[in-house]
Scaffold this motif. Structure first.
Motif, PDB file in Angstrom:
ATOM      1  N   ARG A  42       0.825  -1.212   0.000  1.00 44.84           N
ATOM      2  CA  ARG A  42       0.000   0.000   0.000  1.00 44.84           C
ATOM      3  C   ARG A  42       0.857   1.259   0.000  1.00 44.84           C
ATOM      4  O   ARG A  42       0.492   2.278  -0.571  1.00 44.84           O
ATOM      5  CB  ARG A  42      -0.915   0.004   1.224  1.00 44.84           C
ATOM      6  N   ARG A  43       2.016   1.161   0.644  1.00 45.26           N
ATOM      7  CA  ARG A  43       2.913   2.311   0.713  1.00 45.26           C
ATOM      8  C   ARG A  43       3.359   2.731  -0.687  1.00 45.26           C
ATOM      9  O   ARG A  43       3.374   3.921  -1.027  1.00 45.26           O
ATOM     10  CB  ARG A  43       4.121   1.919   1.568  1.00 45.26           C
ATOM     11  N   ALA A  44       3.727   1.756  -1.506  1.00 49.09           N
ATOM     12  CA  ALA A  44       4.183   2.054  -2.867  1.00 49.09           C
ATOM     13  C   ALA A  44       3.065   2.683  -3.686  1.00 49.09           C
ATOM     14  O   ALA A  44       3.289   3.624  -4.448  1.00 49.09           O
ATOM     15  CB  ALA A  44       4.687   0.784  -3.533  1.00 49.09           C
ATOM     16  N   ILE A  45       1.834   2.160  -3.516  1.00 47.06           N
ATOM     17  CA  ILE A  45       0.693   2.701  -4.255  1.00 47.06           C
ATOM     18  C   ILE A  45       0.428   4.134  -3.839  1.00 47.06           C
ATOM     19  O   ILE A  45       0.249   5.031  -4.677  1.00 47.06           O
ATOM     20  CB  ILE A  45      -0.564   1.834  -4.009  1.00 47.06           C
ATOM     21  N   ALA A  46       0.375   4.378  -2.523  1.00 48.50           N
ATOM     22  CA  ALA A  46       0.069   5.721  -2.028  1.00 48.50           C
ATOM     23  C   ALA A  46       1.107   6.737  -2.472  1.00 48.50           C
ATOM     24  O   ALA A  46       0.774   7.867  -2.841  1.00 48.50           O
ATOM     25  CB  ALA A  46      -0.033   5.695  -0.502  1.00 48.50           C
ATOM     26  N   ILE A  66      12.419   3.405   4.872  1.00 47.74           N
ATOM     27  CA  ILE A  66      11.299   3.460   3.924  1.00 47.74           C
ATOM     28  C   ILE A  66      11.729   4.170   2.646  1.00 47.74           C
ATOM     29  O   ILE A  66      11.304   3.806   1.543  1.00 47.74           O
ATOM     30  CB  ILE A  66      10.079   4.146   4.575  1.00 47.74           C
ATOM     31  N   GLN A  67      12.586   5.185   2.766  1.00 44.95           N
ATOM     32  CA  GLN A  67      13.133   5.821   1.565  1.00 44.95           C
ATOM     33  C   GLN A  67      13.860   4.795   0.705  1.00 44.95           C
ATOM     34  O   GLN A  67      13.681   4.745  -0.516  1.00 44.95           O
ATOM     35  CB  GLN A  67      14.097   6.950   1.971  1.00 44.95           C
ATOM     36  N   GLU A  68      14.661   3.977   1.359  1.00 47.41           N
ATOM     37  CA  GLU A  68      15.406   2.944   0.629  1.00 47.41           C
ATOM     38  C   GLU A  68      14.446   1.952  -0.019  1.00 47.41           C
ATOM     39  O   GLU A  68      14.640   1.535  -1.172  1.00 47.41           O
ATOM     40  CB  GLU A  68      16.347   2.221   1.592  1.00 47.41           C
ATOM     41  N   GLU A  69      13.409   1.578   0.700  1.00 51.06           N
ATOM     42  CA  GLU A  69      12.416   0.635   0.164  1.00 51.06           C
ATOM     43  C   GLU A  69      11.722   1.204  -1.063  1.00 51.06           C
ATOM     44  O   GLU A  69      11.545   0.514  -2.075  1.00 51.06           O
ATOM     45  CB  GLU A  69      11.394   0.330   1.260  1.00 51.06           C
ATOM     46  N   ILE A  71      12.794   3.564  -3.109  1.00 51.38           N
ATOM     47  CA  ILE A  71      13.736   3.682  -4.229  1.00 51.38           C
ATOM     48  C   ILE A  71      13.820   2.376  -4.997  1.00 51.38           C
ATOM     49  O   ILE A  71      13.940   2.343  -6.224  1.00 51.38           O
ATOM     50  CB  ILE A  71      15.123   4.116  -3.710  1.00 51.38           C
ATOM     51  N   GLY A  72      13.735   1.275  -4.256  1.00 52.15           N
ATOM     52  CA  GLY A  72      13.770  -0.026  -4.918  1.00 52.15           C
ATOM     53  C   GLY A  72      12.507  -0.354  -5.680  1.00 52.15           C
ATOM     54  O   GLY A  72      12.522  -1.210  -6.580  1.00 52.15           O
ATOM     55  N   SER A  73      11.382   0.311  -5.356  1.00 46.91           N
ATOM     56  CA  SER A  73      10.107  -0.006  -5.992  1.00 46.91           C
ATOM     57  C   SER A  73       9.712   0.983  -7.081  1.00 46.91           C
ATOM     58  O   SER A  73       8.773   0.727  -7.832  1.00 46.91           O
ATOM     59  CB  SER A  73       8.995  -0.066  -4.932  1.00 46.91           C
ATOM     60  N   LEU A  74      10.411   2.121  -7.177  1.00 48.08           N
ATOM     61  CA  LEU A  74      10.069   3.138  -8.163  1.00 48.08           C
ATOM     62  C   LEU A  74      10.879   2.951  -9.438  1.00 48.08           C
ATOM     63  O   LEU A  74      11.951   2.345  -9.438  1.00 48.08           O
ATOM     64  CB  LEU A  74      10.322   4.538  -7.594  1.00 48.08           C
ATOM     65  N   VAL A  79      12.952   7.991  -9.440  1.00 44.79           N
ATOM     66  CA  VAL A  79      13.995   8.042  -8.404  1.00 44.79           C
ATOM     67  C   VAL A  79      14.925   9.218  -8.645  1.00 44.79           C
ATOM     68  O   VAL A  79      15.218  10.001  -7.738  1.00 44.79           O
ATOM     69  CB  VAL A  79      14.792   6.721  -8.378  1.00 44.79           C
ATOM     70  N   PHE A  80      15.393   9.370  -9.880  1.00 44.92           N
ATOM     71  CA  PHE A  80      16.338  10.439 -10.181  1.00 44.92           C
ATOM     72  C   PHE A  80      15.704  11.811  -9.997  1.00 44.92           C
ATOM     73  O   PHE A  80      16.364  12.756  -9.542  1.00 44.92           O
ATOM     74  CB  PHE A  80      16.873  10.291 -11.613  1.00 44.92           C
TER      75      PHE A  80
END
Length: 451
Positions: A42-46, A66-69, A71-74, A79-80
């Protein structure tokens, strides 16, 4: 701050457009808190449904893990864009948490200006002014008029982190004066900056410890503090929001060390494995200390068997002495932490603690005598006098160690919080038990009660 009901309501809406609209009306810090509390999916979706500008602002309020997480999902482009738009100091803090390969890839994609600013901050040691500063500040030349300076700020410095102060530098970028926005606004447009700017400079060196930076800003009520290198060249500023983070970080670190918790910042809602990993090393170490304290009792097992009431008295004796020591230790560490006292004040603080300890020792010693008289059988009531005497002595030892140990650590330029509560209580237990049981042994011999 969002309640749990509001969080659930926000995400349970059927239309993600409604969620996007609802989040767009909230401050970035509240959106960051909302996203942090969601599950990873849900975090990635939001986060993805946020508008670009809002996503950039929200990202800086998210915890590093969470920032690191995210970055891995975007996607790389997202990200850039986010990393490029971050403040240099926030970007450096993020890079500290990322794998070296990811950092290298992100640095290569940054613009030359942002890459240089980030590399500059990363070049300084952690916990120093250079590492927490930002390179975004207002810089002026002394020959400008007030009108020209305000135009420059309005046209080129609108994205700086703070404009409350402008810093005047010479041709070699050395800091020579400082002028506040208030002075600029209430001065005549034709007045020269060099004539209204102040040469009373309060500044930090890049290698200054971050806690000293926070104390300096607190002492002089500054919203920003200039940071200079060894050649007095202005390289950045530390802002008040950084100081709030520093004070929270230092307070958390000191409290954890005092309690014997290792491994950095442990959140209250950390996963069980994280809690075990961070606490277990200290607990094993503390167990080793307690074995040392227990070893002080081992030679006196025969004495304890002859005077069974000692088994009742000793836990009270131990816990009380440890508590008194931790009280003195906590007060001293706090005073050192906020700059209220220095090692030069050792004798003054020790005198105060001993005077206070005299009344405490008398009261606790009499209490110990009373309890011992209640619990001890008639033939063992002489133990009460020894217990009361040693309790009073242990209180004096506790306040002395609780004051002197952190002062000594500070004088040696070590962190006073390294003197943890478990370490101090173990030292007091060992010393107190040896004195107490030794006096009991002597008394048994004098009274001819030993076999």
């Amino acid at each position: 701050m969002l309640t749990q009901d509001v969080r659930n309501t926000l995400f349970d809406v059927a239309d993600l457009n409604q969620l996007k609209s609802a989040l767009s009306r909230l401050p970035a810090v509240d959106v960051g808190e909302f996203i942090s509390d969601l599950s990873p999916e849900r975090r990635a979706i939001a986060f993805r449904i946020l508008k670009k500008d809002q996503a950039i602002s929200v990202f800086e309020y998210l915890p590093p893990d969470i920032q690191e997480e995210l970055i891995g999902s975007l996607h790389d482009t997202q990200v850039f864009q986010i990393v490029e738009a971050m403040r240099p100091d926030d970007r450096a803090e993020l890079f500290d948490e990322l794998p070296a390969g990811v950092v290298k890839r992100l640095l290569q994609r940054l613009s030359p200006t942002e890459r240089q600013a980030t590399a500059l901050i990363l070049g300084y040691a952690e916990g120093t002014a250079g590492r927490v500063m930002t390179t975004e500040f207002v810089q002026l030349r002394g020959g400008l008029t007030v009108g020209e300076a305000l135009n420059k700020i309005r046209l080129t410095d609108q994205d700086k982190e703070t404009i409350y102060y402008a810093y005047v530098t010479d041709d070699n970028h050395k800091l020579v004066r400082v002028v506040s926005l208030r002075q600029l606004l209430f001065s005549l447009p034709d007045a020269l900056i060099r004539d209204i700017a102040s040469d009373r400079l309060i500044k930090a060196r890049t290698e200054m410890p971050q806690e000293e930076v926070a104390q300096l800003m607190k002492r002089y009520d500054l919203l920003a503090l200039p940071v200079v290198d060894r050649e007095d060249r202005l390289v950045g500023i530390v802002t008040i929001d950084d100081v709030v983070d520093i004070l929270e970080e230092e307070a958390t670190e000191d409290i954890q060390k005092l309690a014997g918790v290792s491994g950095g910042d442990e959140a209250a809602l950390s996963p069980p494995w994280t809690t075990i990993r961070k606490r277990l090393p200290w607990l094993v170490g503390v167990m080793g200390l307690y074995i040392g304290a227990a070893s002080a009792i081992a030679p006196f097992q025969k004495v304890i068997s002859l005077v069974p009431v000692l088994a009742v008295i000793m836990p009270i004796f131990s816990n009380t002495g440890g508590t008194v020591g931790i009280q003195a230790l906590t007060v001293t560490i706090r005073g050192l932490g906020i700059g209220e006292v220095t090692p030069k004040d050792t004798l003054k603080i020790l005198r105060k603690e001993i005077l206070a300890g005299f009344g405490t020792a008398l009261s606790l010693g009499l209490t110990m005598i009373g309890l011992s008289l209640i619990w001890a059988p008639p033939q063992e009531r002489w133990v009460a006098l020894v217990a009361g005497l040693v309790m009073a002595m242990n209180v004096f030892v506790a306040v002395t160690l609780g004051t002197l140990l952190p002062m000594a650590m500070k004088r040696l330029k070590l962190d006073p919080a390294l003197i943890s509560g478990p370490l101090l209580t173990t030292m007091l237990d060992a010393v107190g038990f040896i004195i107490f049981l030794s006096l009991i042994s002597v008394s048994l011999n004098v009274l001819h009660l030993s076999p």
